[in-house]
Design a protein around this motif. Structure first.
Motif, PDB file in Angstrom:
ATOM      1  N   GLU A   1       0.828  -1.212   0.000  1.00  0.00           N
ATOM      2  CA  GLU A   1       0.000   0.000   0.000  1.00  0.00           C
ATOM      3  C   GLU A   1       0.865   1.267   0.000  1.00  0.00           C
ATOM      4  O   GLU A   1       0.605   2.198  -0.756  1.00  0.00           O
ATOM      5  N   TYR A   2       1.881   1.301   0.845  1.00  0.00           N
ATOM      6  CA  TYR A   2       2.714   2.501   0.964  1.00  0.00           C
ATOM      7  C   TYR A   2       3.784   2.611  -0.120  1.00  0.00           C
ATOM      8  O   TYR A   2       4.083   3.706  -0.590  1.00  0.00           O
ATOM      9  N   LEU A   3       4.396   1.483  -0.488  1.00  0.00           N
ATOM     10  CA  LEU A   3       5.593   1.529  -1.328  1.00  0.00           C
ATOM     11  C   LEU A   3       5.499   0.736  -2.630  1.00  0.00           C
ATOM     12  O   LEU A   3       6.466   0.681  -3.390  1.00  0.00           O
ATOM     13  N   ALA A   4       4.364   0.095  -2.867  1.00  0.00           N
ATOM     14  CA  ALA A   4       4.148  -0.677  -4.096  1.00  0.00           C
ATOM     15  C   ALA A   4       5.212  -1.747  -4.311  1.00  0.00           C
ATOM     16  O   ALA A   4       5.607  -2.034  -5.437  1.00  0.00           O
TER      17      ALA A   4
ATOM     18  N   LEU B   1      13.095   3.042  -4.145  1.00  0.00           N
ATOM     19  CA  LEU B   1      12.401   3.659  -5.270  1.00  0.00           C
ATOM     20  C   LEU B   1      10.886   3.660  -5.027  1.00  0.00           C
ATOM     21  O   LEU B   1      10.168   4.493  -5.573  1.00  0.00           O
ATOM     22  N   GLY B   2      10.403   2.746  -4.204  1.00  0.00           N
ATOM     23  CA  GLY B   2       8.983   2.682  -3.872  1.00  0.00           C
ATOM     24  C   GLY B   2       8.481   3.888  -3.102  1.00  0.00           C
ATOM     25  O   GLY B   2       7.273   4.125  -3.025  1.00  0.00           O
ATOM     26  N   LEU B   3       9.393   4.674  -2.557  1.00  0.00           N
ATOM     27  CA  LEU B   3       8.971   5.855  -1.798  1.00  0.00           C
ATOM     28  C   LEU B   3       8.256   6.879  -2.663  1.00  0.00           C
ATOM     29  O   LEU B   3       7.531   7.728  -2.151  1.00  0.00           O
ATOM     30  N   VAL B   4       8.405   6.805  -3.983  1.00  0.00           N
ATOM     31  CA  VAL B   4       7.658   7.718  -4.854  1.00  0.00           C
ATOM     32  C   VAL B   4       6.150   7.477  -4.732  1.00  0.00           C
ATOM     33  O   VAL B   4       5.360   8.344  -5.082  1.00  0.00           O
ATOM     34  N   TYR B   5       5.749   6.312  -4.223  1.00  0.00           N
ATOM     35  CA  TYR B   5       4.330   5.989  -4.048  1.00  0.00           C
ATOM     36  C   TYR B   5       3.785   6.416  -2.697  1.00  0.00           C
ATOM     37  O   TYR B   5       2.585   6.314  -2.449  1.00  0.00           O
TER      38      TYR B   5
END
Length: 158
Positions: free
Chosen positions: A88-91, A100-104
Motif C-alpha cells: 500500500e505505501y511503497l508498491a 524507489l517505492g517511496l515515490v508511491y
C-alpha cells in the motif's frame, strides 16, 4: 509492481545506473559477490499504532538491533510492516523492498533512516521492484529523489 516503473523513475531524475542480473535473492548473505558497490538491506518498520513508518537503509552485514534503534529515535514497540501495508505505501513486496517505492508514499507517511556508517558519496544497490536484478546508483541521486518527493530522511547510528 513492474520493474519498468523503476527505470521510469530513474529516467525522470536523469539517474545513471549499472544493472546486475542475478539469481533470485531472499538475503544478501553469501551473495555480495554478485554485484558491485556498497550493498545495503532495506527494512520497513512501524510504530505501535502505525502513526509513523520507517524505511531503514542499513549496511548489509549489520544486524538491526530494534531496541537500540527505538532508543536512538525515541520510539517504542517498533515492528515490521505487514506485506499488505508495504504494498500500500511503497508498491513493493517483502522480497524486493526498494527505496524507489517511496515515490508511491504520496502522503509522506514513511520516514527514511539511513545507517550513518554508509558512504553517501558512493553507490548503493537497489532492486527495481524485483529481486533478481540489482541496480547500482549513486547514493546522492537517491537522496535527490527523496528531496524532490518531500521524503524526510536522516542519518542514524544503527
Amino acid at each position: 509492481m513492474d520493474e519498468k516503473k523503476a527505470y521510469e523513475i530513474l529516467k525522470k531524475y536523469n539517474i545513471d545506473y549499472k544493472k546486475f542480473n542475478h539469481k533470485v535473492l531472499t538475503t544478501l548473505e553469501g551473495n555480495l559477490n554478485l554485484v558491485e558497490g556498497q550493498q545495503v538491506k532495506n527494512l520497513v518498520l512501524k510504530n505501535k499504532k502505525e502513526r509513523q513508518v520507517y524505511f531503514i537503509i542499513i549496511e548489509e552485514s549489520k544486524y538491526l538491533d530494534i531496541g537500540k534503534l527505538e532508543s536512538e529515535i525515541g520510539e517504542k514497540r517498533l515492528s515490521f510492516l505487514s506485506e499488505d501495508k508495504l504494498f500500500e505505501y511503497l508498491a513493493c513486496h517483502v522480497s524486493a523492498v526498494t527505496p524507489l517505492g517511496l515515490v508511491y508514499d504520496v502522503n509522506n507517511k514513511v520516514k527514511v533512516l539511513i545507517d550513518d556508517s554508509l558512504d553517501l558519496d558512493t553507490t548503493l544497490g537497489v532492486h527495481p521492484f524485483v529481486n533478481n536484478i540489482t541496480l547500482n546508483i549513486k547514493f546522492r541521486d537517491l537522496l535527490r529523489i527523496f528531496d524532490d518527493i518531500n521524503t524526510e530522511y536522516e542519518l542514524v547510528n544503527i
